[in-house]
Design a protein around this motif. Structure first.
Motif: not given
Length: 570
Positions: A415-439
Protein backbone atom coordinates in the motif's frame (compact mmCIF):
# COMPACT_ATOMS: atom_id res chain seq x y z
CA UNK A 1 15.21 -8.98 24.59
CA UNK A 2 16.90 -10.25 27.73
CA UNK A 3 19.37 -13.06 27.04
CA UNK A 4 20.29 -15.69 29.62
CA UNK A 5 21.17 -19.38 29.74
CA UNK A 6 18.29 -21.57 30.90
CA UNK A 7 19.37 -24.62 32.90
CA UNK A 8 17.66 -27.90 32.05
CA UNK A 9 17.67 -31.37 33.56
CA UNK A 10 20.37 -32.53 31.11
CA UNK A 11 22.71 -29.69 32.00
CA UNK A 12 22.13 -29.80 35.75
CA UNK A 13 22.52 -33.57 36.15
CA UNK A 14 24.78 -34.16 33.12
CA UNK A 15 22.44 -36.92 32.04
CA UNK A 16 19.62 -37.72 29.66
CA UNK A 17 16.00 -36.88 30.41
CA UNK A 18 14.12 -39.49 32.45
CA UNK A 19 12.32 -42.22 30.50
CA UNK A 20 9.02 -41.53 32.28
CA UNK A 21 6.62 -38.93 30.89
CA UNK A 22 7.36 -35.31 31.79
CA UNK A 23 4.71 -35.01 34.52
CA UNK A 24 5.41 -38.32 36.27
CA UNK A 25 7.19 -36.80 39.31
CA UNK A 26 4.17 -34.63 40.15
CA UNK A 27 1.17 -36.73 39.20
CA UNK A 28 0.59 -37.97 42.76
CA UNK A 29 0.31 -34.51 44.32
CA UNK A 30 -2.94 -32.49 44.68
CA UNK A 31 -3.11 -29.86 41.98
CA UNK A 32 -3.90 -26.99 44.35
CA UNK A 33 -0.59 -27.60 46.16
CA UNK A 34 1.27 -27.53 42.84
CA UNK A 35 -0.52 -24.39 41.65
CA UNK A 36 0.22 -22.58 44.91
CA UNK A 37 3.90 -23.41 44.56
CA UNK A 38 4.15 -22.46 40.87
CA UNK A 39 2.10 -19.26 41.21
CA UNK A 40 4.45 -18.19 44.03
CA UNK A 41 7.42 -18.57 41.69
CA UNK A 42 5.57 -16.60 38.99
CA UNK A 43 4.88 -13.80 41.45
CA UNK A 44 8.61 -13.52 42.18
CA UNK A 45 9.45 -13.62 38.46
CA UNK A 46 6.92 -10.84 37.87
CA UNK A 47 8.85 -8.58 40.26
CA UNK A 48 12.33 -9.66 39.23
CA UNK A 49 15.12 -7.09 38.98
CA UNK A 50 17.92 -6.75 36.44
CA UNK A 51 20.33 -9.27 38.03
CA UNK A 52 19.18 -12.69 36.86
CA UNK A 53 21.35 -14.60 39.34
CA UNK A 54 20.02 -12.64 42.33
CA UNK A 55 16.45 -13.22 41.14
CA UNK A 56 16.96 -16.96 40.80
CA UNK A 57 18.56 -17.26 44.24
CA UNK A 58 15.60 -15.37 45.73
CA UNK A 59 13.19 -17.89 44.19
CA UNK A 60 15.23 -20.84 45.43
CA UNK A 61 15.25 -19.39 48.96
CA UNK A 62 11.56 -18.48 49.07
CA UNK A 63 10.03 -21.43 47.21
CA UNK A 64 12.38 -24.36 47.93
CA UNK A 65 13.39 -23.97 51.58
CA UNK A 66 12.88 -27.65 52.43
CA UNK A 67 14.89 -29.38 49.73
CA UNK A 68 17.56 -31.79 50.99
CA UNK A 69 21.05 -30.71 51.90
CA UNK A 70 22.57 -32.71 49.05
CA UNK A 71 20.35 -31.02 46.44
CA UNK A 72 21.04 -27.62 48.00
CA UNK A 73 24.80 -28.15 47.72
CA UNK A 74 24.40 -29.38 44.14
CA UNK A 75 22.52 -26.22 43.16
CA UNK A 76 25.09 -23.98 44.88
CA UNK A 77 27.97 -25.81 43.19
CA UNK A 78 26.31 -25.55 39.78
CA UNK A 79 25.80 -21.80 40.17
CA UNK A 80 29.38 -21.21 41.33
CA UNK A 81 30.91 -23.31 38.56
CA UNK A 82 28.70 -21.92 35.80
CA UNK A 83 30.55 -19.88 33.22
CA UNK A 84 27.38 -17.97 32.42
CA UNK A 85 26.65 -15.06 34.75
CA UNK A 86 23.00 -14.94 33.69
CA UNK A 87 21.69 -18.45 34.28
CA UNK A 88 18.07 -19.23 35.01
CA UNK A 89 16.33 -22.26 36.48
CA UNK A 90 12.93 -20.55 36.34
CA UNK A 91 11.29 -18.75 33.42
CA UNK A 92 7.66 -17.70 33.16
CA UNK A 93 6.90 -19.30 29.74
CA UNK A 94 8.02 -22.72 30.98
CA UNK A 95 6.07 -22.34 34.23
CA UNK A 96 2.99 -21.52 32.14
CA UNK A 97 3.35 -24.80 30.25
CA UNK A 98 3.80 -26.69 33.51
CA UNK A 99 0.76 -25.01 35.09
CA UNK A 100 -1.32 -25.85 32.02
CA UNK A 101 -0.29 -29.48 32.44
CA UNK A 102 -1.18 -29.35 36.14
CA UNK A 103 -4.70 -28.40 35.13
CA UNK A 104 -4.76 -31.02 32.38
CA UNK A 105 -3.69 -33.72 34.88
CA UNK A 106 -5.88 -32.31 37.63
CA UNK A 107 -5.77 -34.14 40.97
CA UNK A 108 -8.36 -32.91 43.50
CA UNK A 109 -7.53 -32.79 47.19
CA UNK A 110 -9.45 -35.30 49.31
CA UNK A 111 -9.83 -36.04 53.00
CA UNK A 112 -7.96 -39.31 52.49
CA UNK A 113 -4.78 -37.75 51.10
CA UNK A 114 -1.62 -39.16 52.67
CA UNK A 115 0.72 -36.73 54.46
CA UNK A 116 3.09 -35.01 52.06
CA UNK A 117 6.83 -34.90 52.55
CA UNK A 118 7.42 -31.22 51.74
CA UNK A 119 11.12 -31.67 51.05
CA UNK A 120 10.44 -34.47 48.58
CA UNK A 121 7.62 -32.43 47.01
CA UNK A 122 9.84 -29.39 46.47
CA UNK A 123 12.60 -31.51 44.92
CA UNK A 124 10.06 -33.08 42.56
CA UNK A 125 8.83 -29.63 41.52
CA UNK A 126 12.40 -28.43 40.95
CA UNK A 127 13.36 -31.46 38.85
CA UNK A 128 10.14 -31.25 36.81
CA UNK A 129 10.82 -27.61 36.02
CA UNK A 130 14.27 -28.61 34.76
CA UNK A 131 12.71 -31.31 32.56
CA UNK A 132 10.25 -28.79 31.11
CA UNK A 133 13.12 -26.35 30.50
CA UNK A 134 14.77 -28.89 28.20
CA UNK A 135 11.54 -29.78 26.44
CA UNK A 136 10.58 -26.14 25.89
CA UNK A 137 13.87 -24.57 24.89
CA UNK A 138 15.30 -27.59 23.08
CA UNK A 139 12.35 -27.37 20.67
CA UNK A 140 14.46 -25.01 18.54
CA UNK A 141 15.11 -26.99 15.32
CA UNK A 142 18.71 -28.27 15.66
CA UNK A 143 19.57 -27.62 12.02
CA UNK A 144 18.13 -24.10 11.92
CA UNK A 145 20.55 -21.37 10.86
CA UNK A 146 20.68 -19.03 13.86
CA UNK A 147 21.39 -16.01 11.67
CA UNK A 148 17.90 -16.01 10.14
CA UNK A 149 14.56 -14.33 10.76
CA UNK A 150 13.08 -17.73 11.57
CA UNK A 151 15.60 -18.24 14.37
CA UNK A 152 15.07 -14.90 16.08
CA UNK A 153 11.29 -15.21 15.72
CA UNK A 154 11.44 -18.66 17.29
CA UNK A 155 13.34 -17.11 20.19
CA UNK A 156 10.92 -14.20 20.44
CA UNK A 157 7.82 -16.39 20.39
CA UNK A 158 9.25 -18.74 23.00
CA UNK A 159 9.97 -15.85 25.40
CA UNK A 160 6.36 -14.56 25.19
CA UNK A 161 7.51 -10.96 25.44
CA UNK A 162 4.32 -9.90 23.68
CA UNK A 163 2.51 -10.63 26.97
CA UNK A 164 5.17 -9.73 29.53
CA UNK A 165 5.57 -5.95 29.52
CA UNK A 166 5.14 -4.33 32.94
CA UNK A 167 4.59 -0.87 31.46
CA UNK A 168 1.89 -2.18 29.11
CA UNK A 169 0.11 -4.00 31.93
CA UNK A 170 0.23 -1.14 34.44
CA UNK A 171 -0.01 1.88 32.14
CA UNK A 172 -0.91 1.23 28.51
CA UNK A 173 -3.64 -1.36 29.17
CA UNK A 174 -5.67 0.93 31.48
CA UNK A 175 -5.38 3.78 28.96
CA UNK A 176 -6.77 1.54 26.22
CA UNK A 177 -9.67 0.49 28.43
CA UNK A 178 -10.51 4.15 29.08
CA UNK A 179 -10.34 4.88 25.35
CA UNK A 180 -12.68 1.98 24.65
CA UNK A 181 -15.19 3.28 27.19
CA UNK A 182 -15.04 6.76 25.64
CA UNK A 183 -15.47 5.33 22.14
CA UNK A 184 -18.52 3.30 23.12
CA UNK A 185 -20.09 6.31 24.80
CA UNK A 186 -19.25 8.85 22.08
CA UNK A 187 -19.50 6.90 18.84
CA UNK A 188 -21.36 3.62 19.10
CA UNK A 189 -25.17 3.86 19.13
CA UNK A 190 -26.54 2.36 22.38
CA UNK A 191 -22.99 2.29 23.75
CA UNK A 192 -24.16 3.32 27.21
CA UNK A 193 -26.64 0.42 27.21
CA UNK A 194 -23.91 -2.07 26.30
CA UNK A 195 -21.73 -0.77 29.13
CA UNK A 196 -24.61 -0.95 31.59
CA UNK A 197 -25.31 -4.57 30.61
CA UNK A 198 -21.62 -5.40 30.96
CA UNK A 199 -21.56 -3.94 34.48
CA UNK A 200 -24.75 -5.77 35.46
CA UNK A 201 -23.25 -9.06 34.35
CA UNK A 202 -20.19 -8.59 36.57
CA UNK A 203 -22.17 -7.09 39.44
CA UNK A 204 -20.29 -3.78 39.49
CA UNK A 205 -21.71 -0.25 39.76
CA UNK A 206 -19.61 1.21 36.93
CA UNK A 207 -17.23 0.21 34.11
CA UNK A 208 -14.24 1.74 35.87
CA UNK A 209 -14.72 -0.55 38.88
CA UNK A 210 -13.82 -3.49 36.65
CA UNK A 211 -10.49 -1.95 35.64
CA UNK A 212 -9.63 -0.56 39.06
CA UNK A 213 -10.18 -3.94 40.73
CA UNK A 214 -7.57 -5.67 38.57
CA UNK A 215 -5.11 -2.78 38.80
CA UNK A 216 -5.35 -3.02 42.58
CA UNK A 217 -4.40 -6.70 42.36
CA UNK A 218 -1.29 -5.80 40.34
CA UNK A 219 -0.39 -3.03 42.78
CA UNK A 220 -0.73 -5.44 45.70
CA UNK A 221 1.68 -7.89 44.03
CA UNK A 222 4.24 -5.13 43.46
CA UNK A 223 3.88 -3.63 46.94
CA UNK A 224 4.01 -7.08 48.52
CA UNK A 225 7.38 -7.70 46.91
CA UNK A 226 8.66 -4.33 48.13
CA UNK A 227 7.64 -5.34 51.66
CA UNK A 228 9.18 -8.83 51.30
CA UNK A 229 5.72 -10.37 51.15
CA UNK A 230 4.96 -12.64 48.22
CA UNK A 231 1.43 -11.77 47.08
CA UNK A 232 0.24 -14.64 44.90
CA UNK A 233 -3.07 -15.39 46.64
CA UNK A 234 -6.09 -13.12 47.10
CA UNK A 235 -9.28 -13.32 49.13
CA UNK A 236 -11.86 -11.40 47.08
CA UNK A 237 -15.01 -9.89 48.53
CA UNK A 238 -18.35 -11.36 47.48
CA UNK A 239 -18.66 -8.70 44.74
CA UNK A 240 -15.10 -9.30 43.55
CA UNK A 241 -15.69 -13.05 43.67
CA UNK A 242 -18.31 -12.65 40.94
CA UNK A 243 -15.65 -11.11 38.68
CA UNK A 244 -12.77 -13.43 39.52
CA UNK A 245 -14.86 -16.60 39.14
CA UNK A 246 -15.38 -15.83 35.44
CA UNK A 247 -11.63 -15.81 34.89
CA UNK A 248 -10.96 -19.05 36.73
CA UNK A 249 -11.52 -22.49 35.20
CA UNK A 250 -14.17 -24.25 37.34
CA UNK A 251 -12.98 -27.32 39.22
CA UNK A 252 -15.80 -29.35 37.64
CA UNK A 253 -14.31 -28.82 34.18
CA UNK A 254 -10.90 -29.89 35.45
CA UNK A 255 -12.24 -33.03 37.13
CA UNK A 256 -14.22 -33.93 33.98
CA UNK A 257 -11.10 -33.36 31.83
CA UNK A 258 -12.87 -30.75 29.71
CA UNK A 259 -9.76 -28.71 28.99
CA UNK A 260 -6.89 -29.10 26.53
CA UNK A 261 -4.02 -27.82 28.66
CA UNK A 262 -3.60 -24.81 26.38
CA UNK A 263 -1.64 -21.77 27.64
CA UNK A 264 -2.95 -19.11 25.25
CA UNK A 265 -6.49 -20.40 24.87
CA UNK A 266 -7.14 -21.36 28.51
CA UNK A 267 -4.49 -20.12 30.95
CA UNK A 268 -4.16 -16.55 29.65
CA UNK A 269 -7.92 -16.18 29.55
CA UNK A 270 -8.25 -17.61 33.09
CA UNK A 271 -5.35 -16.21 35.14
CA UNK A 272 -6.88 -17.18 38.51
CA UNK A 273 -7.48 -20.50 40.25
CA UNK A 274 -9.66 -20.95 43.35
CA UNK A 275 -7.74 -22.94 45.95
CA UNK A 276 -10.78 -22.78 48.22
CA UNK A 277 -14.19 -21.20 47.77
CA UNK A 278 -12.85 -17.99 49.32
CA UNK A 279 -9.22 -17.92 48.15
CA UNK A 280 -7.78 -17.65 44.63
CA UNK A 281 -4.21 -18.04 43.41
CA UNK A 282 -2.93 -15.63 40.76
CA UNK A 283 -1.53 -18.07 38.20
CA UNK A 284 0.50 -15.45 36.32
CA UNK A 285 0.18 -11.69 37.00
CA UNK A 286 1.06 -10.83 33.40
CA UNK A 287 -2.02 -12.68 32.14
CA UNK A 288 -4.27 -10.18 33.91
CA UNK A 289 -3.54 -7.97 30.92
CA UNK A 290 -5.72 -10.25 28.82
CA UNK A 291 -8.64 -9.58 31.16
CA UNK A 292 -8.33 -5.78 31.11
CA UNK A 293 -6.98 -5.16 27.62
CA UNK A 294 -6.61 -7.83 24.94
CA UNK A 295 -9.75 -9.77 25.81
CA UNK A 296 -11.90 -6.83 26.92
CA UNK A 297 -13.67 -6.29 23.55
CA UNK A 298 -14.72 -9.95 23.63
CA UNK A 299 -16.00 -9.61 27.21
CA UNK A 300 -18.03 -6.55 26.21
CA UNK A 301 -19.45 -8.37 23.20
CA UNK A 302 -20.16 -11.57 25.11
CA UNK A 303 -21.84 -9.94 28.10
CA UNK A 304 -24.06 -7.35 26.45
CA UNK A 305 -26.74 -7.20 23.78
CA UNK A 306 -24.00 -6.43 21.23
CA UNK A 307 -24.14 -10.14 20.37
CA UNK A 308 -27.90 -10.00 19.72
CA UNK A 309 -28.00 -7.11 17.25
CA UNK A 310 -28.00 -7.30 13.47
CA UNK A 311 -24.96 -5.03 13.16
CA UNK A 312 -22.53 -7.56 14.67
CA UNK A 313 -23.93 -11.10 14.39
CA UNK A 314 -20.45 -12.50 15.11
CA UNK A 315 -17.63 -11.25 17.31
CA UNK A 316 -15.44 -11.05 14.18
CA UNK A 317 -17.87 -8.42 12.82
CA UNK A 318 -17.53 -6.35 15.98
CA UNK A 319 -13.76 -6.76 15.90
CA UNK A 320 -13.59 -5.61 12.25
CA UNK A 321 -15.59 -2.49 13.12
CA UNK A 322 -13.19 -1.73 15.99
CA UNK A 323 -10.24 -2.00 13.62
CA UNK A 324 -11.54 0.77 11.38
CA UNK A 325 -13.72 2.95 13.59
CA UNK A 326 -11.98 2.58 16.94
CA UNK A 327 -8.26 2.04 16.34
CA UNK A 328 -7.85 4.01 13.12
CA UNK A 329 -10.50 6.74 13.10
CA UNK A 330 -10.83 7.27 16.86
CA UNK A 331 -7.50 6.60 18.57
CA UNK A 332 -4.85 7.10 15.88
CA UNK A 333 -6.65 10.01 14.26
CA UNK A 334 -7.12 11.66 17.64
CA UNK A 335 -3.50 11.15 18.66
CA UNK A 336 -2.09 12.49 15.38
CA UNK A 337 -4.32 15.56 15.53
CA UNK A 338 -2.98 16.42 18.98
CA UNK A 339 0.66 15.51 18.29
CA UNK A 340 0.88 17.53 15.07
CA UNK A 341 -1.25 20.47 16.14
CA UNK A 342 1.13 23.09 14.75
CA UNK A 343 1.16 25.59 11.90
CA UNK A 344 4.19 23.81 10.44
CA UNK A 345 2.31 20.52 10.09
CA UNK A 346 -0.68 19.47 8.02
CA UNK A 347 -2.63 16.25 8.71
CA UNK A 348 -4.47 14.53 5.85
CA UNK A 349 -6.89 11.63 6.30
CA UNK A 350 -8.23 9.23 3.72
CA UNK A 351 -11.70 8.32 2.55
CA UNK A 352 -12.74 4.97 1.13
CA UNK A 353 -11.17 4.33 -2.30
CA UNK A 354 -8.95 7.39 -1.91
CA UNK A 355 -5.36 7.08 -3.20
CA UNK A 356 -4.17 8.66 0.06
CA UNK A 357 -2.81 6.51 2.87
CA UNK A 358 -4.82 6.27 6.09
CA UNK A 359 -2.93 9.38 7.25
CA UNK A 360 -0.35 11.72 5.81
CA UNK A 361 1.50 14.33 7.83
CA UNK A 362 3.32 17.07 5.93
CA UNK A 363 5.99 19.15 7.67
CA UNK A 364 7.00 22.47 6.11
CA UNK A 365 6.46 21.02 2.64
CA UNK A 366 9.70 19.09 3.12
CA UNK A 367 8.93 15.91 5.09
CA UNK A 368 5.93 13.64 4.57
CA UNK A 369 4.86 10.86 6.90
CA UNK A 370 2.80 8.28 4.99
CA UNK A 371 0.93 6.18 7.56
CA UNK A 372 -1.09 2.99 7.29
CA UNK A 373 -2.85 1.50 10.35
CA UNK A 374 -3.08 -2.28 10.73
CA UNK A 375 -5.21 -3.73 13.53
CA UNK A 376 -4.77 -7.36 12.43
CA UNK A 377 -4.12 -9.81 15.26
CA UNK A 378 -2.64 -13.28 15.04
CA UNK A 379 -4.60 -16.34 16.17
CA UNK A 380 -3.32 -17.86 19.40
CA UNK A 381 -2.45 -21.24 17.82
CA UNK A 382 0.86 -20.13 16.24
CA UNK A 383 1.83 -18.55 19.56
CA UNK A 384 0.90 -21.68 21.49
CA UNK A 385 2.82 -23.93 19.10
CA UNK A 386 5.73 -21.49 18.56
CA UNK A 387 4.94 -21.95 14.89
CA UNK A 388 7.37 -19.67 13.07
CA UNK A 389 6.04 -20.50 9.62
CA UNK A 390 2.50 -19.60 10.67
CA UNK A 391 3.78 -16.34 12.17
CA UNK A 392 5.67 -15.57 8.96
CA UNK A 393 2.49 -16.26 6.97
CA UNK A 394 0.62 -13.81 9.23
CA UNK A 395 3.21 -11.09 8.57
CA UNK A 396 3.14 -11.73 4.82
CA UNK A 397 -0.65 -11.77 4.52
CA UNK A 398 -1.43 -8.82 6.78
CA UNK A 399 1.55 -6.51 6.34
CA UNK A 400 3.33 -7.51 3.17
CA UNK A 401 0.79 -8.70 0.59
CA UNK A 402 0.87 -7.57 -3.03
CA UNK A 403 -2.23 -7.31 -5.19
CA UNK A 404 -2.09 -9.90 -7.99
CA UNK A 405 -5.73 -9.91 -9.14
CA UNK A 406 -8.51 -7.29 -9.44
CA UNK A 407 -10.35 -8.74 -6.43
CA UNK A 408 -7.34 -8.43 -4.15
CA UNK A 409 -5.87 -5.42 -2.35
CA UNK A 410 -2.37 -4.36 -1.55
CA UNK A 411 -1.63 -4.57 2.17
CA UNK A 412 0.86 -2.73 4.34
CA UNK A 413 4.19 -2.53 2.55
CA UNK A 414 2.65 -2.58 -0.91
CA UNK A 415 0.00 0.00 0.00
CA UNK A 416 2.71 2.45 1.01
CA UNK A 417 4.83 1.57 -2.02
CA UNK A 418 1.85 2.19 -4.31
CA UNK A 419 1.25 5.60 -2.71
CA UNK A 420 4.89 6.55 -3.19
CA UNK A 421 4.63 5.56 -6.85
CA UNK A 422 1.47 7.66 -7.21
CA UNK A 423 3.17 10.65 -5.60
CA UNK A 424 6.16 10.26 -7.91
CA UNK A 425 4.44 9.52 -11.21
CA UNK A 426 0.91 10.98 -11.04
CA UNK A 427 -1.04 13.90 -9.61
CA UNK A 428 -3.26 11.70 -7.39
CA UNK A 429 -1.47 12.70 -4.18
CA UNK A 430 -0.58 16.24 -5.20
CA UNK A 431 -3.06 17.57 -2.64
CA UNK A 432 -0.29 16.95 -0.09
CA UNK A 433 2.04 19.55 -1.55
CA UNK A 434 1.64 23.17 -2.59
CA UNK A 435 4.36 23.28 -5.25
CA UNK A 436 4.21 20.20 -7.45
CA UNK A 437 7.52 21.10 -9.08
CA UNK A 438 9.42 20.60 -5.81
CA UNK A 439 8.81 16.89 -5.22
CA UNK A 440 12.57 16.41 -5.59
CA UNK A 441 13.02 18.20 -2.25
CA UNK A 442 10.71 15.88 -0.32
CA UNK A 443 11.79 13.31 2.24
CA UNK A 444 9.27 10.48 2.70
CA UNK A 445 8.75 8.56 5.95
CA UNK A 446 6.55 5.47 5.40
CA UNK A 447 5.09 4.09 8.64
CA UNK A 448 2.96 1.06 9.56
CA UNK A 449 1.13 1.43 12.88
CA UNK A 450 0.15 -1.95 14.31
CA UNK A 451 -1.85 -3.01 17.37
CA UNK A 452 -0.69 -6.61 18.01
CA UNK A 453 2.32 -6.64 20.36
CA UNK A 454 3.69 -9.79 18.75
CA UNK A 455 4.90 -7.47 15.97
CA UNK A 456 7.36 -5.91 18.46
CA UNK A 457 9.75 -8.78 17.81
CA UNK A 458 13.19 -8.22 16.35
CA UNK A 459 13.52 -8.60 12.61
CA UNK A 460 10.07 -7.38 11.55
CA UNK A 461 11.24 -4.08 10.07
CA UNK A 462 14.21 -5.64 8.29
CA UNK A 463 12.02 -8.40 6.88
CA UNK A 464 9.28 -6.18 5.45
CA UNK A 465 11.86 -3.75 4.08
CA UNK A 466 13.31 -6.47 1.87
CA UNK A 467 10.09 -6.24 -0.17
CA UNK A 468 9.56 -2.51 0.28
CA UNK A 469 13.00 -1.27 -0.77
CA UNK A 470 12.92 -3.47 -3.85
CA UNK A 471 9.46 -2.23 -4.78
CA UNK A 472 10.25 1.50 -4.51
CA UNK A 473 13.73 1.32 -6.10
CA UNK A 474 12.53 2.93 -9.39
CA UNK A 475 11.06 5.89 -7.47
CA UNK A 476 14.12 6.72 -5.33
CA UNK A 477 15.39 9.43 -7.65
CA UNK A 478 12.07 11.28 -7.65
CA UNK A 479 12.61 12.46 -4.06
CA UNK A 480 15.35 13.73 -1.82
CA UNK A 481 15.06 10.65 0.39
CA UNK A 482 12.74 7.70 0.92
CA UNK A 483 13.30 6.34 4.40
CA UNK A 484 12.96 2.58 4.93
CA UNK A 485 9.53 1.60 6.18
CA UNK A 486 9.16 1.52 9.98
CA UNK A 487 6.54 -0.54 11.83
CA UNK A 488 5.53 1.16 15.09
CA UNK A 489 3.28 -0.11 17.86
CA UNK A 490 0.22 2.02 18.63
CA UNK A 491 1.35 1.82 22.27
CA UNK A 492 4.41 3.92 21.37
CA UNK A 493 2.17 6.93 20.72
CA UNK A 494 0.46 6.45 24.09
CA UNK A 495 3.66 5.80 26.03
CA UNK A 496 5.45 8.93 24.77
CA UNK A 497 2.45 11.11 24.02
CA UNK A 498 3.57 14.03 26.22
CA UNK A 499 6.99 14.20 24.56
CA UNK A 500 5.57 13.75 21.05
CA UNK A 501 3.03 16.52 21.61
CA UNK A 502 5.67 18.86 23.05
CA UNK A 503 8.26 18.20 20.32
CA UNK A 504 6.45 17.83 17.00
CA UNK A 505 9.67 16.74 15.26
CA UNK A 506 10.35 13.91 17.72
CA UNK A 507 8.73 11.15 15.67
CA UNK A 508 10.66 12.13 12.53
CA UNK A 509 13.89 12.36 14.54
CA UNK A 510 13.38 8.93 16.10
CA UNK A 511 12.59 7.33 12.74
CA UNK A 512 15.68 8.89 11.16
CA UNK A 513 17.86 7.90 14.10
CA UNK A 514 16.50 4.36 14.09
CA UNK A 515 17.13 3.86 10.37
CA UNK A 516 20.65 5.27 10.73
CA UNK A 517 21.32 2.90 13.64
CA UNK A 518 20.07 -0.10 11.67
CA UNK A 519 22.26 0.91 8.72
CA UNK A 520 25.26 1.10 11.05
CA UNK A 521 24.49 -2.33 12.54
CA UNK A 522 24.10 -3.79 9.05
CA UNK A 523 27.61 -2.60 8.16
CA UNK A 524 28.97 -4.29 11.29
CA UNK A 525 27.17 -7.51 10.44
CA UNK A 526 28.52 -7.59 6.87
CA UNK A 527 32.05 -7.78 8.31
CA UNK A 528 31.16 -11.04 10.11
CA UNK A 529 28.19 -12.34 8.15
CA UNK A 530 26.57 -15.38 9.71
CA UNK A 531 27.30 -14.35 13.29
CA UNK A 532 23.95 -14.96 15.10
CA UNK A 533 24.53 -12.31 17.80
CA UNK A 534 25.34 -9.62 15.23
CA UNK A 535 22.35 -10.75 13.16
CA UNK A 536 20.09 -10.31 16.20
CA UNK A 537 21.64 -6.89 16.90
CA UNK A 538 21.09 -5.63 13.37
CA UNK A 539 17.44 -6.62 13.54
CA UNK A 540 16.80 -4.14 16.31
CA UNK A 541 13.12 -3.27 16.66
CA UNK A 542 11.90 0.32 16.69
CA UNK A 543 10.31 -0.28 20.11
CA UNK A 544 13.66 -1.24 21.67
CA UNK A 545 15.47 1.66 19.98
CA UNK A 546 12.84 4.18 21.11
CA UNK A 547 12.91 2.86 24.68
CA UNK A 548 16.66 3.46 24.88
CA UNK A 549 16.41 6.93 23.36
CA UNK A 550 13.50 7.88 25.60
CA UNK A 551 15.05 6.70 28.87
CA UNK A 552 13.96 9.04 31.62
CA UNK A 553 10.58 9.58 29.98
CA UNK A 554 7.81 10.02 32.55
CA UNK A 555 4.82 7.93 31.51
CA UNK A 556 2.66 9.54 34.18
CA UNK A 557 2.90 12.82 32.24
CA UNK A 558 1.65 11.09 29.11
CA UNK A 559 -1.11 9.35 31.04
CA UNK A 560 -2.30 12.63 32.52
CA UNK A 561 -1.98 14.50 29.22
CA UNK A 562 -4.01 11.89 27.32
CA UNK A 563 -6.64 11.74 30.06
CA UNK A 564 -7.05 15.51 29.92
CA UNK A 565 -6.80 15.97 26.15
CA UNK A 566 -9.30 13.21 25.37
CA UNK A 567 -11.51 13.75 28.46
CA UNK A 568 -11.10 10.11 29.48
CA UNK A 569 -11.97 10.92 33.09
CA UNK A 570 -15.57 11.84 32.17
Amino acid sequence: MKLFAVVGFKEFYSSRLPQEHDFSLLEKYPSDLLLLSLSKINSLLFNEGQDTRVNQLAILTACFPNIGEQKRKQIASFIVQSREKNIAFFTAPVLSRLIANCLLHFVPRTDNDAPINIGEFQESVFDTILIYNNQYYDSHPPDMDLATYEAIWHLGLSQQEYMRSHSDLIGIAPLKTFFLYKFLMDVLPSGSDYLREFCEHFGIPAYYNYIIFFIQIIEAIIQGDQNDQIKHVITPSSEQHQIISQFSIPEERLIDKKIKGNVHGELMTHPFYFITKETAAIIDPHYIRYVIDIGLPFQLYQHSSLNKGVAFPKFEDFKAMLGKKYYEEYIVNGLLQKIFNSKNYSLFTTEDNSPLPDFAVVRNQKDILLIEVKSASIHFNPLEDIDVEAFKKFVNEEFCKQKISPKQKNKGVYQLAKQIKELAMTDKLDCLIKDKSKKKRLSLFPVLIYTDDVMDMSGINSYINESFLKEIEPEKNFFKKIQPIVAINLSFFLRYYAELRQNHKLLLELITGYNNKVSELNKTYRKAEGNPVLFLNKNLSFEVYAAKKMQGSNFLKSFQAITNDFHLHT
